[in-house]
Design a protein around this motif. Structure first.
Motif, PDB file in Angstrom:
ATOM      1  N   GLU A 299      -6.154  35.165  50.985  1.00 43.05           N
ATOM      2  CA  GLU A 299      -6.481  33.968  50.334  1.00 43.05           C
ATOM      3  C   GLU A 299      -5.906  33.213  49.439  1.00 43.05           C
ATOM      4  OE1 GLU A 299      -7.992  36.979  51.012  1.00 43.05           O
ATOM      5  OE2 GLU A 299      -9.929  36.582  52.237  1.00 43.05           O
ATOM      6  N   ILE A 300      -5.421  33.964  48.505  1.00 42.53           N
ATOM      7  CA  ILE A 300      -4.620  33.237  47.447  1.00 42.53           C
ATOM      8  C   ILE A 300      -3.003  32.961  48.042  1.00 42.53           C
ATOM      9  CG2 ILE A 300      -3.497  35.660  46.837  1.00 42.53           C
ATOM     10  CD1 ILE A 300      -4.735  32.451  44.604  1.00 42.53           C
ATOM     11  N   ALA A 301      -2.571  33.730  48.919  1.00 41.99           N
ATOM     12  CA  ALA A 301      -1.218  33.566  49.466  1.00 41.99           C
ATOM     13  C   ALA A 301      -1.270  31.990  50.334  1.00 41.99           C
ATOM     14  CB  ALA A 301      -0.940  34.464  50.332  1.00 41.99           C
ATOM     15  N   LEU A 302      -2.480  31.926  51.311  1.00 40.88           N
ATOM     16  CA  LEU A 302      -2.453  30.631  51.926  1.00 40.88           C
ATOM     17  C   LEU A 302      -2.972  29.450  51.065  1.00 40.88           C
ATOM     18  CD1 LEU A 302      -4.276  32.113  54.983  1.00 40.88           C
ATOM     19  CD2 LEU A 302      -1.837  31.658  54.937  1.00 40.88           C
ATOM     20  N   ARG A 303      -3.637  29.893  50.082  1.00 39.05           N
ATOM     21  CA  ARG A 303      -4.042  28.599  49.274  1.00 39.05           C
ATOM     22  C   ARG A 303      -2.529  28.179  48.475  1.00 39.05           C
ATOM     23  NH1 ARG A 303      -9.234  28.063  46.058  1.00 39.05           N
ATOM     24  NH2 ARG A 303     -10.863  28.840  47.377  1.00 39.05           N
ATOM     25  N   TRP A 304      -1.793  29.138  48.052  1.00 39.91           N
ATOM     26  CA  TRP A 304      -0.760  28.665  47.317  1.00 39.91           C
ATOM     27  C   TRP A 304       0.270  28.000  48.442  1.00 39.91           C
ATOM     28  CZ3 TRP A 304       4.485  30.619  46.959  1.00 39.91           C
ATOM     29  CH2 TRP A 304       5.142  30.070  46.050  1.00 39.91           C
ATOM     30  N   ALA A 305       0.316  28.528  49.715  1.00 40.92           N
ATOM     31  CA  ALA A 305       1.148  27.829  50.583  1.00 40.92           C
ATOM     32  C   ALA A 305       0.690  26.471  50.909  1.00 40.92           C
ATOM     33  CB  ALA A 305       1.064  28.781  51.967  1.00 40.92           C
ATOM     34  N   VAL A 306      -0.563  26.127  51.090  1.00 43.05           N
ATOM     35  CA  VAL A 306      -0.905  24.717  51.133  1.00 43.05           C
ATOM     36  C   VAL A 306      -0.631  23.898  49.971  1.00 43.05           C
ATOM     37  CG1 VAL A 306      -3.011  23.340  51.505  1.00 43.05           C
ATOM     38  CG2 VAL A 306      -2.937  25.519  52.574  1.00 43.05           C
ATOM     39  N   THR A 307      -0.550  24.227  48.929  1.00 38.21           N
ATOM     40  CA  THR A 307      -0.243  23.493  47.742  1.00 38.21           C
ATOM     41  C   THR A 307       1.275  23.369  47.652  1.00 38.21           C
ATOM     42  OG1 THR A 307       0.245  25.399  46.276  1.00 38.21           O
ATOM     43  CG2 THR A 307      -2.074  24.342  46.215  1.00 38.21           C
ATOM     44  N   GLN A 308       2.147  24.313  48.216  1.00 38.51           N
ATOM     45  CA  GLN A 308       3.552  24.172  48.258  1.00 38.51           C
ATOM     46  C   GLN A 308       4.279  23.201  49.486  1.00 38.51           C
ATOM     47  OE1 GLN A 308       5.421  25.388  45.576  1.00 38.51           O
ATOM     48  NE2 GLN A 308       3.428  25.787  45.099  1.00 38.51           N
ATOM     49  N   ASN A 309       3.427  23.075  50.639  1.00 40.22           N
ATOM     50  CA  ASN A 309       3.695  22.199  51.625  1.00 40.22           C
ATOM     51  C   ASN A 309       2.952  21.165  51.731  1.00 40.22           C
ATOM     52  OD1 ASN A 309       4.607  21.526  54.320  1.00 40.22           O
ATOM     53  ND2 ASN A 309       4.089  23.387  55.031  1.00 40.22           N
ATOM     54  N   PRO A 310       3.493  19.852  51.578  1.00 42.59           N
ATOM     55  CA  PRO A 310       3.024  18.619  51.634  1.00 42.59           C
ATOM     56  C   PRO A 310       2.794  18.415  52.975  1.00 42.59           C
ATOM     57  CG  PRO A 310       5.508  18.238  51.420  1.00 42.59           C
ATOM     58  CD  PRO A 310       5.126  19.685  51.289  1.00 42.59           C
ATOM     59  N   LEU A 311       3.001  18.790  54.066  1.00 42.45           N
ATOM     60  CA  LEU A 311       2.739  18.667  55.448  1.00 42.45           C
ATOM     61  C   LEU A 311       1.182  19.324  55.626  1.00 42.45           C
ATOM     62  CD1 LEU A 311       5.992  19.279  57.499  1.00 42.45           C
ATOM     63  CD2 LEU A 311       4.876  16.935  56.749  1.00 42.45           C
ATOM     64  N   LEU A 312       0.849  20.049  54.974  1.00 42.19           N
ATOM     65  CA  LEU A 312      -0.475  20.693  54.942  1.00 42.19           C
ATOM     66  C   LEU A 312      -1.570  20.164  54.012  1.00 42.19           C
ATOM     67  CD1 LEU A 312       0.697  24.594  55.569  1.00 42.19           C
ATOM     68  CD2 LEU A 312      -0.029  22.631  57.156  1.00 42.19           C
ATOM     69  N   SER A 313      -1.376  18.968  53.477  1.00 40.99           N
ATOM     70  CA  SER A 313      -2.380  18.396  52.562  1.00 40.99           C
ATOM     71  C   SER A 313      -3.668  18.228  53.239  1.00 40.99           C
ATOM     72  CB  SER A 313      -1.844  17.014  52.058  1.00 40.99           C
ATOM     73  OG  SER A 313      -1.582  16.298  53.355  1.00 40.99           O
ATOM     74  N   SER A 314      -3.832  18.166  54.514  1.00 37.33           N
ATOM     75  CA  SER A 314      -5.202  18.183  55.119  1.00 37.33           C
ATOM     76  C   SER A 314      -5.946  19.426  55.170  1.00 37.33           C
ATOM     77  CB  SER A 314      -5.061  17.718  56.495  1.00 37.33           C
ATOM     78  OG  SER A 314      -4.285  18.490  57.226  1.00 37.33           O
ATOM     79  N   ILE A 315      -5.358  20.445  54.666  1.00 34.24           N
ATOM     80  CA  ILE A 315      -6.048  21.621  54.683  1.00 34.24           C
ATOM     81  C   ILE A 315      -6.802  21.977  53.335  1.00 34.24           C
ATOM     82  CG2 ILE A 315      -5.866  24.176  54.927  1.00 34.24           C
ATOM     83  CD1 ILE A 315      -5.193  22.566  57.562  1.00 34.24           C
ATOM     84  N   SER A 316      -7.922  22.154  52.998  1.00 29.22           N
ATOM     85  CA  SER A 316      -8.482  22.256  51.983  1.00 29.22           C
ATOM     86  C   SER A 316      -8.788  23.727  51.662  1.00 29.22           C
ATOM     87  CB  SER A 316     -10.080  21.770  52.028  1.00 29.22           C
ATOM     88  OG  SER A 316     -10.961  22.163  53.022  1.00 29.22           O
ATOM     89  N   PRO A 317      -9.056  24.187  50.199  1.00 26.85           N
ATOM     90  CA  PRO A 317      -9.215  25.668  50.030  1.00 26.85           C
ATOM     91  C   PRO A 317     -10.375  26.138  50.594  1.00 26.85           C
ATOM     92  CG  PRO A 317      -8.774  24.371  48.057  1.00 26.85           C
ATOM     93  CD  PRO A 317      -9.073  22.980  49.271  1.00 26.85           C
ATOM     94  N   GLU A 318     -11.451  25.258  50.981  1.00 27.56           N
ATOM     95  CA  GLU A 318     -12.545  25.732  51.893  1.00 27.56           C
ATOM     96  C   GLU A 318     -12.348  26.229  52.869  1.00 27.56           C
ATOM     97  OE1 GLU A 318     -12.496  23.113  49.920  1.00 27.56           O
ATOM     98  OE2 GLU A 318     -13.855  23.642  48.166  1.00 27.56           O
TER      99      GLU A 318
END
Length: 1281
Positions: A299-318
């Motif tokens: 959970e924490i690794a994927l949340r952090w990965a989303v914040t580091q990759n602007p191409l995944l901005s459509s992915i929300s923490p939920e």
């Protein structure tokens, strides 16, 4: 580009080809055609180049055995985390006084918003959530929550958990987000009972309550203070405990009942940050980001990965929290991500940590392993926010490891599919999840490493990933194939695989019924057991050993196995190791019908399977009476005795090994005694075997009989010693051990039941055989036999020791005279016994001194003066027992080293990129050019004197034998006694000088190079009937004897006789030996046995001999009375003489077949010359010579030789050398006594032509050098080599 994957097992080259010296297949898939590079038909095979010649002892000629000592990969103290205490000091709604939080600030605790619920309920919810997160890591542990506790509650809880956990591990998790920071003194904070004060607790007190072993997790700011203080207190406590332990051991009554102390330094600590750091307050992160990394890494690794990759901005923490699947289901997105994360973090740890630390943290405890995998993630994420997690033991920095990029790619690949997958769950269109290519790519990377690197200095980083892939049925076959190739590299690769944790996986796979895994699993287990044999109990568990018995017993074709015999040989090896000193395993194999399965393979065409079938049978019987009784009832000894006639020496040695394991340890009933006598009679015939490997096992087998019937052998030795004192040995004794033993075997084999007299007779032959073997020409054989002789003689001394005679003198007289008598009987007429490796005290007035062999060549003989402790050593052997003094496992250990060698790799000789291959290619071209070059006859020189081209100084005695190497500038010479020298005549330097080891008074009468096209050996035969072979003749100081045997046991040594006359036929690998004997023996180099015995049918000695160069079927021999006889080996022995010529008036000096116009109609002919100078040419189709030449009218010649290619010959006498062609045209002469002051050199005693050049070497009876002359057509009086 890497090779495409082919789902077929690799080709395993445990085949007959490998065992017989032919090169194995290259390591390609079974479905593809291997690329082979063959030398053309000009390249003859190499003989005496098998493993038994190059490596006869453990650890010799290579480091395979040295490397095979496995590190301790097992967890001897496997711990389990059985209790977990979760201490949460949150004080929700009240900020600590020493911390100013940002606004907004991180607030999630265990993914719960503490302000979304009432304070008390929120605390309980957070506690249960944390417990649930830990239960994913260790569901069977006992969990206790301590929410905002007081000092008393904390103490009570910790002490209670330690009492219940006993010596198991406890996990102490401390969350101090609602209390002040820990102090530099190591104080952490809790509350008073009324929650009005913060109360400090020293980590020293926590150590006292919880004890060791324990895992501490500190999730708070300045957590490094606790860790450093803990280490100080732990060192202090351990030092005090060590002092108390030393003091208690000095007391009269130490407390043995005290529980073992587990040092505090064994505790593990994980801290969220260093001593001067504050936890990150970024609102995008949870407040307990450290705990989240440790317990919910995905959970924490994927949340952090989303914040580091602007191409995944459509992915929300939920959306991250709703990834479909289960963690333990690798087919689902969540399970696959967890699988990949585990593989990557294991790989990072494996490549970054020392192996001992990796084993402790990642293989000892499942909870600890999971925490430390996740700790690597916490370092990566928290360092990004300026916070550095720390641990004890400390880990190197891994946050920039390149494998994290692989994780980012896998995470992005999965998260990018998340919107579509979630939409499908909400009644959207069906979407098929695209599985990650991570494991396939990593296997490809491993494949690339296997094809490029293969060095221990650069180990592959994919090993932990391969381990994870074994769990998947999709990738398992390919992973097993790659793992097999990796293990085949060498013992170091096996050690790495064991350290990384492969063993539980391959042990579990033994329960798999998949047929495609059988060859791979067998190969992997073979490689493991070569390195570490401590797996017997593991194989017994769940009947894992039956996996291999079923393969052996199965007669159906094995799928995708190109060499089923090699696979079954590996199964036999595995079961041999399983039974080694393991009675439970022997009993299980006996009940599992292993013996019938092995018996069926004794007739297999693959000698490797026959060898290991014999060894495995011996392992089942060794020290196991039930197994021996079963063999006796089934008369299996008869089948094993038939294996003694196997054409492969390794198999014969294995049969002797099995028969030795079968004998002994049974009640001596009439049936058992009959069996043992029949076995003894069968193995006694092996004394004439040419293989030292076989004779060495023979000694050990005979030693077993001596061990079982010591009193009988002491009586026999005593009787022989007394007879020796009455009848001293003379050289006229015509008894000879090998023949006597063989005859006894033939007679006793016909007896249905053995009486006491027959048993005593057999034991007498055994004792004589042991005495003969104690003076064997090969030191490894003689050394073992000498131990047996010493053991028996020590008993004889005790039995006959007179009070007035010193024991040492009695021992010397008995032992020395017994060995001397046997030696004289086995070689009638020999002046002194062969003292090879027997180190006995010399009798008073007798000399047994042997000339030492320089340059590292073992004579196998004594050096003269005995050791002063020899008698005491013999007495010590007597006390310990015979078999305790003999290393009975040498053959088994040597056989095991075969599997330590690469089996799936192209040998260097066949690998086009190897130095060995390039050398062979170059040598082949050079040799072919030299061999195909036609030598023209030099033009007529008249009486012109030949000029000396090279002079090689021969120090010491005069050279009597000379042999040219066909292709190298090497020359071998012998001094007529025991010394052999090798020269480089182009450089005019001596390359080697060594002692042949033949007895004093004997001489070397045969000398030549063997395997001249490639792996050259030096063959030396002496007039005691022994042939010896040496390799590394061009390596200064490292020449090594690789084989020796009594090639002509019937040889009668006479003064001035021919000694042993021999000829080597390279194409067929045959040694033909004759001389002062009535027989001609033909020895096969591959089989290392005498394959044919031809009667000479002549009362005189054979003085020279040669064979036809094509197939070696025709044998040409010259005799001392001038007779020339032609033998056809294809005929029966009694009718093998097809021509007899009696035209020579005296002793034939040399004979040779040549292919030229010497015969009628241009056919091949035979040329011979005798001592009167009479040279004759024989056409085999005619009954008389076709040409006659007299090279020395009125004078005798002392040396004669014929060039094997050019139509020239040479003869020599006291006046020099004369060289002529077959038309009797004189081509040149040498004169040693021209001029008034010229030095007279004596008569020529040896001449030898170079096989492919117009050059000749000669030496005279008085010259201390060897002269080399050469002819040149353009300049006839000069030399050109």
């Amino acid at each position: 580009m890497p090779a495409p994957f082919n789902p077929s097992p690799p080709r395993m080259v445990l085949s007959r080809n490998h065992r017989e010296g032919r090169q194995p297949h290259s390591p390609t898939d079974a479905g593809s055609s291997p690329q082979r590079f063959f030398l053309d038909e000009f390249q003859p095979p190499n003989f005496y180049a098998e493993r038994r010649h190059l490596r006869t002892k453990r650890g010799s000629d290579g480091d395979a055995t040295k490397e095979s000592s496995a590190p301790d990969w097992r967890m001897r103290e496997r711990l389990k985390t059985v209790s977990v205490v979760l201490v949460l000091c949150l004080n929700i709604g009240v900020d600590p006084p020493d911390l100013v939080k940002t606004n907004p600030s991180a607030k999630l605790e265990c993914w719960v918003d503490p302000f979304s619920l009432p304070a008390g309920k929120a605390l309980e919810t957070i506690g249960r959530s944390l417990q649930n997160q830990y239960e994913v890591l260790q569901p069977r542990a006992r969990y206790r929550l301590s929410l905002d506790p007081s000092v008393e509650e904390t103490k009570k809880l910790c002490c209670s958990l330690r009492r219940n956990a006993k010596e198991e591990r406890i996990l102490f998790h401390y969350n101090g987000h609602g209390v002040p920071k820990p102090t530099p003194g190591g104080e952490l904070w809790v509350f008073n009972k009324t929650y009005t004060q913060y109360i400090p607790i020293s980590i020293y007190d926590v150590q006292t309550w919880i004890g060791s072993p324990c895992v501490y997790v500190y999730d708070c700011s300045n957590a490094g203070n606790i860790l450093h203080a803990f280490n100080r207190f732990a060192a202090q406590r351990d030092a005090e405990t060590a002092t108390e332990a030393r003091a208690s051991t000095q007391k009269d009554h130490p407390d043995h009942d005290k529980e073992p102390h587990i040092p505090m330094e064994a505790c593990i600590q994980l801290a969220a940050c260093q001593a001067n750091e504050v936890l990150p307050m970024n609102p995008d992160l949870p407040a307990d980001v450290f705990t989240s990394c440790l317990t919910t890494p995905l959970e924490i690794a994927l949340r952090w990965a989303v914040t580091q990759n602007p191409l995944l901005s459509s992915i929300s923490p939920e959306m991250i929290m709703k990834i479909p699947g289960r963690l333990n289901d690798r087919r689902t997105p969540l399970g696959e991500l967890n699988w990949i994360f585990t593989a990557i973090t294991d790989t990072i740890a494996w490549t970054s940590l020392p192996h001992d630390l990796f084993k402790r943290l990642y293989r000892q405890d499942l909870m600890v392993a999971a925490l430390f995998r996740n700790f690597l993630l916490s370092e990566r994420i928290m360092r990004y926010y300026g916070c550095t997690p720390v641990s004890s033991p400390a880990l190197p920095a891994t946050y920039q490891h390149p494998m994290w990029q692989s994780w980012d790619l896998a995470a992005d690949f999965c998260v990018a599919q998340l919107p579509a997958l979630l939409a499908e769950e909400g009644d959207g269109p069906p979407v098929e999840y695209q599985h990650s290519t991570f494991f396939a790519e990593q296997l490809t990377a491993f494949d690339v490493w296997l094809s490029k690197s293969l060095t221990a200095e650069n180990p592959p980083e994919q090993l932990p990933i391969v381990l994870q892939v074994l769990l998947s049925q999709i990738h398992r076959l390919r992973a097993m194939m790659l793992l097999s190739r990796f293990l085949d590299i060498g013992p170091w690769a096996v050690n790495l695989a064991l350290l990384v944790g492969i063993f539980p996986y391959v042990l579990k796979l033994l329960q798999s019924p998949a047929p495609e895994l059988k060859p791979l699993l067998v190969f992997v287990w073979t490689k493991i057991l070569v390195v570490d044999r401590s797996c017997q109990t593991d194989l017994l568990k769940d009947n894992g050993f039956m996996y291999f018995i079923k393969i052996l017993a199965s007669h159906s074709a094995l799928p995708m196995v190109p060499n089923p015999s090699g696979l079954r040989a590996m199964c036999a090896f595995i079961l041999s190791v399983f039974c080694e000193n393991f009675p439970i395993g022997q009993s299980a194999c006996l009940k599992g019908e292993l013996v019938p399965a092995l018996i069926d393979h004794l007739a297999d065409e693959d000698p490797l399977l026959r060898q290991w079938s014999c060894i495995a049978l011996g392992r089942v019987w060794d020290g196991f009476p039930d197994g021996k009784w079963a063999a006796v009832e089934q008369k299996l000894h008869e089948k094993m005795c038939r294996m003694l006639r196997d054409p492969v020496p390794d198999v014969r040695a294995a049969a002797l090994y099995a028969l030795r394991c079968l004998t002994g340890d049974l009640p001596r009933t009439d049936h058992v005694i009959t069996l043992e006598v029949h076995v003894a009679n069968a193995i006694l015939s092996m004394i004439t075997d040419a293989s030292p490997l076989v004779r060495r096992e023979l000694v050990r087998a005979l030693a077993k009989f001596v061990h079982e019937y010591t009193d009988n052998f002491v009586a026999i030795a005593t009787e022989m010693a007394q007879e020796q004192s009455r009848n001293p040995p003379t050289s006229s004794d015509d008894a000879h051990i090998p023949g006597s033993v063989t005859g006894a075997s033939d007679r006793l084999n016909n007896l249905p039941l053995i009486d006491a007299a027959s048993q005593t007779s057999t034991q007498s032959y055994i004792w004589k055989a042991i005495l003969a073997l104690s003076v064997d020409s090969f030191s490894d054989v003689a050394d073992v036999a000498t131990i047996v002789v010493d053991y028996v003689m020590a008993h004889v001394v005790t039995k006959l020791h007179p009070p007035s005679v010193p024991q040492k003198t009695v021992y010397a007289d008995l032992a020395g005279s017994a060995v001397e008598r046997i030696s004289l009987q086995s070689n009638a007429g020999e002046a002194k016994p062969r003292q090879v490796s027997v180190e006995l005290p010399a009798p008073v007035g007798a000399s047994t001194k042997r000339e030492s062999a320089p340059n590292g060549v073992s004579n196998g003989g004594s050096s003269g003066a005995p050791s002063p402790d020899l008698v005491n050593d013999a007495a010590g052997r007597k006390k310990k027992g015979l078999m305790a003094n003999i290393d009975t496992e040498v053959f088994f250990e040597w056989s095991c080293t075969f599997f330590a060698e690469p089996q799936m790799q192209t040998p260097d000789a066949d690998d086009p990129g190897s130095v060995r291959f390039i050398e062979r290619q170059w040598r082949r071209g050079r040799n072919k050019e030299l061999s195909s070059h036609t030598l023209s006859t030099p033009r007529y020189l008249g009486t012109e004197t030949l000029q000396e081209h090279v002079r090689l100084t021969f120090q010491g005695a005069i050279a009597s034998k000379i042999a040219f190497h066909s292709f190298e500038n090497h020359l071998a010479t012998s001094d007529g006694h025991h010394e052999i020298r090798i020269y480089d005549y182009a450089e005019e330097t001596q390359m080697q000088c060594f002692d042949n080891g033949n007895p004093a008074g004997s001489r070397v009468t045969y000398l030549r190079f063997v395997n001249e096209n490639d792996l050259t050996l030096v063959a030396a035969g002496s007039d005691d009937g022994v042939m010896q072979l040496y390799n590394k003749h061009d390596d200064q100081g490292h020449i090594k004897r690789i084989s020796a045997w009594r090639a002509l046991p019937e040889l009668n040594v006479t003064q001035g006789g021919a000694g042993m006359v021999a000829d080597w036929h390279q194409a067929s690998g045959l040694f033909l030996c004759a001389g002062d004997a009535k027989l001609i023996r033909v020895w096969d180099a591959n089989k290392e046995i005498c394959v044919q015995t031809l009667p000479t049918k002549n009362l005189k000695s054979v003085t020279c001999m040669t064979t036809d160069r094509a197939e070696g079927n025709m044998l040409f021999a010259g005799f001392a009375d001038g007779t020339v006889q032609i033998y056809d080996r294809r005929e029966p022995p009694l009718t093998s003489v097809v021509r007899t010529y009696k035209e020579h008036p005296s002793r034939v000096l040399a004979i040779r077949q040549v292919d030229s116009s010497a015969g009628q109609d241009g056919s091949s002919a035979v040329i011979s010359g005798c001592g009167t100078g009479d040279i004759r040419v024989w056409d085999l189709r005619l009954h008389e010579s076709v040409r006659h030449m007299d090279m020395s009218p009125g004078r005798n010649i002392t040396a004669f030789d014929v060039h094997p290619v050019a139509p020239v010959f040479a003869c020599g006498n006291e006046s020099g050398i004369r060289i002529a062609d077959w038309n009797h045209n004189l081509l040149g002469t040498t004169r040693y006594s021209e001029g008034f002051l010229a030095q007279r050199m004596g008569s020529i005693n040896c001449v030898a032509f170079h096989p492919h050049r117009l050059a000749i070497a000669a030496t005279s009876s008085l010259s201390p050098w060897i002269s080399i002359y050469a002819l040149n057509n353009d300049h006839p009086h000069t030399l050109d080599i």
